[in-house]
Design a protein around this motif. Structure first.
Motif, PDB file in Angstrom:
ATOM      1  N   HIS A 117      45.420 -18.151  -8.850  1.00  0.00           N
ATOM      2  CA  HIS A 117      44.115 -17.477  -8.899  1.00  0.00           C
ATOM      3  C   HIS A 117      43.263 -17.892  -7.697  1.00  0.00           C
ATOM      4  O   HIS A 117      42.694 -17.046  -6.995  1.00  0.00           O
ATOM      5  CB  HIS A 117      43.413 -17.831 -10.205  1.00  0.00           C
ATOM      6  N   GLU A 183      35.708 -10.721  -5.296  1.00  0.00           N
ATOM      7  CA  GLU A 183      36.869  -9.856  -5.479  1.00  0.00           C
ATOM      8  C   GLU A 183      38.001 -10.540  -6.238  1.00  0.00           C
ATOM      9  O   GLU A 183      38.607  -9.944  -7.129  1.00  0.00           O
ATOM     10  CB  GLU A 183      37.392  -9.390  -4.118  1.00  0.00           C
ATOM     11  N   LEU A 184      38.290 -11.794  -5.895  1.00  0.00           N
ATOM     12  CA  LEU A 184      39.481 -12.460  -6.430  1.00  0.00           C
ATOM     13  C   LEU A 184      39.195 -13.545  -7.456  1.00  0.00           C
ATOM     14  O   LEU A 184      40.040 -13.818  -8.311  1.00  0.00           O
ATOM     15  CB  LEU A 184      40.287 -13.080  -5.273  1.00  0.00           C
ATOM     16  N   GLY A 188      36.470  -9.085  -9.591  1.00  0.00           N
ATOM     17  CA  GLY A 188      37.423  -8.008  -9.388  1.00  0.00           C
ATOM     18  C   GLY A 188      36.817  -6.854  -8.619  1.00  0.00           C
ATOM     19  O   GLY A 188      35.597  -6.669  -8.577  1.00  0.00           O
ATOM     20  N   ASN A 191      33.191  -4.253  -8.829  1.00  0.00           N
ATOM     21  CA  ASN A 191      32.085  -4.839  -9.587  1.00  0.00           C
ATOM     22  C   ASN A 191      31.056  -5.522  -8.692  1.00  0.00           C
ATOM     23  O   ASN A 191      30.307  -6.401  -9.145  1.00  0.00           O
ATOM     24  CB  ASN A 191      32.647  -5.829 -10.607  1.00  0.00           C
ATOM     25  N   PHE A 255      37.181  -9.575 -16.324  1.00  0.00           N
ATOM     26  CA  PHE A 255      38.144  -9.778 -15.244  1.00  0.00           C
ATOM     27  C   PHE A 255      39.056 -10.972 -15.524  1.00  0.00           C
ATOM     28  O   PHE A 255      40.279 -10.882 -15.402  1.00  0.00           O
ATOM     29  CB  PHE A 255      37.387  -9.990 -13.934  1.00  0.00           C
ATOM     30  N   SER A 258      41.449 -10.372 -18.489  1.00  0.00           N
ATOM     31  CA  SER A 258      42.557  -9.466 -18.160  1.00  0.00           C
ATOM     32  C   SER A 258      43.649 -10.200 -17.386  1.00  0.00           C
ATOM     33  O   SER A 258      44.843  -9.947 -17.580  1.00  0.00           O
ATOM     34  CB  SER A 258      42.053  -8.260 -17.367  1.00  0.00           C
ATOM     35  N   LYS A 259      43.256 -11.137 -16.513  1.00  0.00           N
ATOM     36  CA  LYS A 259      44.256 -11.892 -15.765  1.00  0.00           C
ATOM     37  C   LYS A 259      45.020 -12.846 -16.683  1.00  0.00           C
ATOM     38  O   LYS A 259      46.242 -12.999 -16.559  1.00  0.00           O
ATOM     39  CB  LYS A 259      43.597 -12.674 -14.627  1.00  0.00           C
ATOM     40  N   LYS A 354      45.449 -13.614  -1.860  1.00  0.00           N
ATOM     41  CA  LYS A 354      45.661 -12.926  -3.133  1.00  0.00           C
ATOM     42  C   LYS A 354      46.723 -13.603  -3.990  1.00  0.00           C
ATOM     43  O   LYS A 354      46.954 -13.202  -5.132  1.00  0.00           O
ATOM     44  CB  LYS A 354      46.049 -11.463  -2.892  1.00  0.00           C
TER      45      LYS A 354
END
Length: 549
Positions: A117, A183-184, A188, A191, A255, A258-259, A354
Motif C-alpha cells: 500500500h 490517490e494511493l 483513491g 475523490n 477506499f 475496498s483494498k 503503485k
C-alpha cells in the motif's frame, strides 16, 4: 445454523454478509481452517490445523488477533537484530523469519499488505537502514489506527526520499507526495481535484529529511505559511492538516475497506452496497484496523464460496505456504529469497509507487515457471547444502560405469532428502493404509480438503504406475519440446561418390508404456514409491488450484 448466502453476490444482504459466522457441528473443518490460515497468515502446519480444529473458530480467530503469548518478546528480538543488516538480501531473509517465527502471522500478513500500500523501494532509497525502519513503522501500525499510521508514514525517511520531499519548497512546491497521499494512500482516484493536490503540496513544503538522510526534519524557512484551500476548507494548513483532512473525507474509509476486501476476501469487485457496513464501522471506530479485520475474518461472507479460492496467491504466500504445509522443520529461508524475486516479489523492492500488480498479474510464463521450480524444491527437499550439489546433479549423470552385458533394469529412485525436509514425513505421519489414503493426505496438506474425484483418479493411477520414466505426473505444466541438435546420423561417404545412403534398417518397436500395478503389489514404505509420491506432490503444487488462496 443460518441459511447459506445467495450464490449471486448482488443478492447478499450486507448485514448478513458481515454477521459473525457460527458454524454448526462439523462445519468448522479442515477446508475452512486452511482457508483462514492462508488469508490471515501464511498457511498452517499440520499441528496448527489439528489445534484449530480442537479449539474451534472463536478461539482460533482470537489467537490470530493477539498472536502467541511470547509474540512481544519475539518482536523485541527481531527488531533488535534487524538493525544490523546492511544488505537487501539479508533484510529480506530477516523479514521472512519474522513472518514464520514471529509468533504473530496476522500482523506480518497485514505488514505485507501495507508494504504494498505504502510502496517504497530500496532501488531508489538505497539504504537498508531506512527500509528497515520503515518496516518497523509498518509493523507497529499494521493492526493499529490508520490516522497515526498515515501521519508516521508521511514523516518516514524512506518515504521522504522515495517521493522527493526535499524538493518540496516554498515558491516551488513538488506535488509527488501530495498526489500519492490522496490517490494511493487514503482516497483513491476521483475523490480529489488537481487544485486539492496543488494546495496540499504547499501545506507539505518543508517536510524534509535532514542532511544526513537519517530522520524527518521540518524546515520552517522553506514552508509556505500562506492560506490554502483543501477539500473546500481554507486555513494555514501544514502537513499534519493534510493527513487529517484526508482521513476526514468519506471516501477514505471506503477506499481502504475496498483494498482490504480485495486482499482478505476476493479480488472480484463487490457491489458497492456490500462494503457500506464495513466502511461505516471503520469510520465510526476512527479507523481501527484490527476491529475491521476481525469483522472480515469472522464473517459469514469470509467463510463462504464467495471468498473461497477467490484470490491469487502472492509469491510470499505461495512459497511460505508450500513450506509450512509439509516441511516439518525450519528450512534455510535464504533459499527462498531468489525464487521469490523470480516469482515477481522481491521484498523491499516493489516495482513503482503503485506497488505490485496483484491478482492474475502475478501469473505469466516466467513467474509460473519460477513457482513450479520452487514447488519441485519443496517436493524433493533440496534445500541448502552449502552450495554442494548431489553428484548426479553435478555431473549430469551417475558416475558409475555400466557393464555392457548387464541386463536392463529400472533406474534407481533419487536419493531421499533429510527426514526433517522430506514431505513424505508429513504425508506418512498419518500412517496411510493404502494409496487412496496417501492421495487424501497429500490433498489435505496442500488444499485443506480432498482433491476433485477426477484428479484423485489421475493421482492414484500415477502413483501405481512404475517410475521415474513412466510419464509426467497428472496435469503437470508442459513446456515446448526442445529442438534436438547433433542427433541426426551423419551421411556416409563411399568410393563411388561423395554421398551414399545407408541401407534402411527396421525401426525398433516402441516400448510399451508401463501399466499401473495392482495396489496390492505396491509397498507404501518403499523408496521407489516415496520417490513417486514426491513427484506427484510436485505436480499437485503446479495445478491451478494451488495458485489460489
Amino acid at each position: 445454523m443460518a441459511e447459506a448466502l445467495p450464490s449471486d453476490l448482488a443478492k447478499v444482504d450486507p448485514r448478513e454478509a458481515w454477521a459473525p459466522w457460527k458454524p454448526a457441528n462439523g462445519e468448522w473443518n479442515r477446508k475452512w481452517v486452511a482457508h483462514l490460515f492462508r488469508r490471515a497468515g501464511f498457511g498452517a502446519t499440520p499441528a496448527e490445523t489439528d489445534k484449530a480444529l480442537a479449539e474451534g473458530l472463536s478461539k482460533t480467530l482470537s489467537h490470530f488477533m493477539t498472536g502467541d503469548a511470547d509474540a512481544a518478546d519475539r518482536l523485541e528480538l527481531l527488531t533488535e537484530t534487524g538493525k544490523y543488516y546492511t544488505e537487501p538480501v539479508s533484510l529480506r531473509v530477516w523479514w521472512l523469519y519474522a513472518m514464520t517465527e514471529g509468533g504473530y502471522p496476522l500482523r506480518e500478513k497485514l505488514a505485507l499488505f501495507w508494504h504494498n500500500h505504502f510502496a517504497t523501494s530500496y532501488a531508489k532509497v538505497r539504504s537498508t537502514k531506512l527500509m528497515y525502519e520503515q518496516n518497523v513503522t509498518i509493523r507497529k501500525h499494521a493492526l493499529g489506527a490508520f490516522r497515526p499510521f498515515l501521519l508516521d508514514m508521511s514523516r518516514d525517511t524512506a518515504m521522504l526520499v522515495w517521493l522527493d520531499s526535499n524538493r518540496n519548497v516554498k515558491g516551488a512546491p513538488n506535488e509527488n507526495y501530495a498526489r500519492e497521499v490522496m490517490e494511493l494512500f487514503s482516497l483513491g482516484v476521483g475523490n480529489y481535484t488537481e487544485k486539492d493536490i496543488q494546495e496540499a503540496a504547499r501545506a507539505l513544503t518543508g517536510w524534509h529529511h535532514d542532511a544526513e538522510v537519517l530522520k524527518f526534519e521540518f524546515n520552517h524557512e522553506l514552508h509556505d505559511e500562506g492560506s490554502k484551500t483543501v477539500f473546500g476548507k481554507t486555513g494555514k494548513w501544514t502537513g499534519e492538516d493534510v493527513v487529517r483532512l484526508c482521513c476526514d473525507q468519506q471516501a477514505c474509509a471506503t477506499f481502504l475497506v475496498s483494498k482490504l476486501y480485495s486482499f482478505l476476501v476476493s479480488e472480484t469487485p463487490p457491489p458497492k452496497a456490500l462494503l457500506a457496513p464495513l466502511a461505516d464501522q471503520f469510520r465510526k471506530s476512527d479507523y481501527d484496523i484490527a476491529a475491521l479485520v476481525k469483522t472480515i475474518l469472522g464473517s459469514r461472507l469470509f467463510f463462504s464460496e464467495h471468498a473461497y479460492h477467490k484470490c491469487v496467491k502472492w509469491p510470499v504466500e505461495c512459497a511460505l505456504g508450500a513450506v509450512r504445509s509439509a516441511v516439518g522443520e525450519r528450512i534455510p529461508l535464504s533459499d527462498v529469497v531468489d525464487p521469490l524475486a523470480k516469482m515477481g516479489q522481491a521484498l523491499f523492492a516493489p516495482p513503482n509507487v503503485k506497488g505490485w500488480r496483484t491478482g492474475t498479474d502475478w501469473l505469466n510464463s516466467a513467474t509460473l515457471l519460477a513457482r513450479n521450480n520452487f514447488a519441485e524444491k519443496v517436493a524433493v527437499g533440496e534445500w541448502s547444502r552449502n552450495g554442494r550439489p548431489r553428484p548426479s546433479q553435478q555431473f549430469g549423470f551417475v558416475a558409475e560405469p555400466t557393464k555392457v552385458d548387464a541386463p536392463p533394469s529400472e533406474p534407481a529412485p533419487p536419493p531421499a532428502p533429510e527426514a526433517k525436509h522430506d514431505i513424505c514425513t508429513a504425508i506418512f505421519a498419518a500412517n496411510p493404509k493404502d494409496i487412496a489414503a496417501v492421495v487424501k493426505q497429500m490433498s489435505t496438506l496442500l488444499y485443506g480438503e480432498a482433491a476433485a474425484p477426477a484428479q484423485v483418479k489421475k493421482l492414484e493411477t500415477f502413483l501405481l504406475t512404475p517410475g521415474p520414466t513412466a510419464g509426467a505426473a497428472p496435469a503437470a505444466p508442459k513446456g515446448p519440446k526442445p529442438k534436438s541438435k547433433g542427433l541426426t546420423p551423419p551421411e556416409t561417404k563411399s568410393a563411388d561418390g561423395p554421398k551414399a545412403k545407408t541401407e534402411s534398417e527396421p525401426k525398433p518397436k516402441k516400448a510399451e508404456p508401463p501399466k499401473p500395478l495392482d495396489p496390492k503389489d505396491v509397498k507404501l514404505d518403499s523408496p521407489e514409491f516415496k520417490a513417486r509420491v514426491r513427484e506427484a506432490y510436485h505436480a499437485m503444487m503446479c495445478l491451478p488450484e494451488y495458485q489460489l488462496n
